[in-house]
Design a protein around this motif. Sequence first.
Motif, mmCIF file in Angstrom:
data_model
loop_
_atom_site.group_PDB
_atom_site.id
_atom_site.type_symbol
_atom_site.label_atom_id
_atom_site.label_comp_id
_atom_site.label_asym_id
_atom_site.label_seq_id
_atom_site.Cartn_x
_atom_site.Cartn_y
_atom_site.Cartn_z
ATOM 1 N N TYR A 9 0.814 -1.205 0.000
ATOM 2 C CA TYR A 9 0.000 0.000 0.000
ATOM 3 C C TYR A 9 0.856 1.267 0.000
ATOM 4 O O TYR A 9 0.364 2.351 -0.307
ATOM 5 C CB TYR A 9 -0.938 0.001 1.208
ATOM 6 N N HIS B 151 1.467 8.857 1.281
ATOM 7 C CA HIS B 151 0.016 8.910 1.458
ATOM 8 C C HIS B 151 -0.594 7.641 0.858
ATOM 9 O O HIS B 151 -0.153 7.173 -0.206
ATOM 10 C CB HIS B 151 -0.596 10.111 0.733
ATOM 11 N N TYR B 152 -1.628 7.107 1.490
ATOM 12 C CA TYR B 152 -2.273 5.914 0.934
ATOM 13 C C TYR B 152 -3.675 5.744 1.508
ATOM 14 O O TYR B 152 -4.037 6.368 2.518
ATOM 15 C CB TYR B 152 -1.437 4.660 1.217
ATOM 16 N N CYS B 153 -4.435 4.893 0.857
ATOM 17 C CA CYS B 153 -5.778 4.520 1.319
ATOM 18 C C CYS B 153 -5.892 3.009 1.263
ATOM 19 O O CYS B 153 -5.584 2.392 0.230
ATOM 20 C CB CYS B 153 -6.852 5.176 0.450
ATOM 21 N N ASP C 251 -8.707 0.094 1.770
ATOM 22 C CA ASP C 251 -10.168 -0.033 1.834
ATOM 23 C C ASP C 251 -10.589 -1.493 1.959
ATOM 24 O O ASP C 251 -11.636 -1.889 1.447
ATOM 25 C CB ASP C 251 -10.785 0.593 0.575
ATOM 26 N N ARG D 42 -12.520 2.333 6.461
ATOM 27 C CA ARG D 42 -11.496 2.732 5.495
ATOM 28 C C ARG D 42 -10.389 3.476 6.229
ATOM 29 O O ARG D 42 -10.652 4.355 7.054
ATOM 30 C CB ARG D 42 -12.127 3.630 4.432
ATOM 31 N N ILE E 274 -7.055 5.854 5.920
ATOM 32 C CA ILE E 274 -6.271 6.764 5.095
ATOM 33 C C ILE E 274 -5.024 7.156 5.879
ATOM 34 O O ILE E 274 -5.117 7.676 6.996
ATOM 35 C CB ILE E 274 -7.069 8.011 4.705
ATOM 36 N N LEU F 270 -5.814 14.042 -0.719
ATOM 37 C CA LEU F 270 -6.724 13.690 0.367
ATOM 38 C C LEU F 270 -8.165 14.032 0.002
ATOM 39 O O LEU F 270 -9.081 13.220 0.212
ATOM 40 C CB LEU F 270 -6.315 14.408 1.649
ATOM 41 N N THR G 136 -9.436 11.540 -2.513
ATOM 42 C CA THR G 136 -9.632 10.215 -1.905
ATOM 43 C C THR G 136 -10.878 10.200 -1.043
ATOM 44 O O THR G 136 -11.679 9.254 -1.104
ATOM 45 C CB THR G 136 -8.393 9.836 -1.081
ATOM 46 N N THR H 97 -14.576 6.174 7.994
ATOM 47 C CA THR H 97 -13.198 6.424 7.605
ATOM 48 C C THR H 97 -12.380 6.907 8.802
ATOM 49 O O THR H 97 -12.852 7.723 9.597
ATOM 50 C CB THR H 97 -13.153 7.471 6.478
ATOM 51 N N ILE I 23 -8.578 8.593 9.554
ATOM 52 C CA ILE I 23 -7.389 9.224 8.985
ATOM 53 C C ILE I 23 -6.280 9.164 10.026
ATOM 54 O O ILE I 23 -6.495 9.519 11.199
ATOM 55 C CB ILE I 23 -7.653 10.683 8.590
#
Length: 264
Positions: A96, A104-106, A108, A113, A115, A137, A140, A149, A151
Amino acid sequence: MLIAQLSDPHVRPKGELYHGVVDSNAGLAAAVEHVLTLDRRPDLVLITGDLVDHGEPAEYDNVREVLLALPIPFLIIPGNHDDRENFRAAFADHDYLPHRGPLHYCVDDHPVRIIGLDSTVPGHHHGHVDQAGLDWLAATLSQDTTKPTLIMLHHPPFVSGIPYLDEYRYFEGAALAAVVERAPNVEIVVCGHVHRSMVRRWARTVLVTCPSTTTEIDLQLAASAEPSSHDGPRGYLLHLWDELEGMTSHARQIGDFAGPYPFA
């Protein structure tokens, strides 16, 4: 879903102590062991930066070895004591993580989720996300405005009131908040960096900071206060998300205490 958050282990090469006085390697190992003794095993572990102390390859080798004892998926972000490129190389098997630029990544793959936002500034200790990162961001978050979500970033984007921490905080929190507050499904923002547990209403959501597995930075609010820390208490956070109840966060201290006693 149960998420454990560890932060700021500041792992050193084998045989070396954090600031010459604290066994940070043993602190992380104890935190991992503590997580594994919980009566409900977390589904995911987040480590919110400063995995090592000087960003050296030998330190990353050591933190990888300690984390081998963790049979739970874990996600990581760098802190100001990490070296971004050495960090990326050490965790090249974490698919990831981007292959270039800020990390930076997400992810899922879970009911919540996740982030990850890289707030590090190479060569400096304060936090910052540039406009490209803020745009990433925003894009996303806009892809799904209903899924719960979380963060995660290293630097808390607010003033803590502890003067020697606020000297190298995330200085431009309003720009980040303007992005986050447009997303109605951000359950929580989690940070490290401050080696203390703090809670704040921020960007129309809740922001919490995590204790360190190594030291606790002292709570001093006088403007003249000098930097000060103690060897503990060590701790971590647990974030419990329920489809009906939403997100609840708990602080756990690491150590041996008298009990249990048959009352609550």
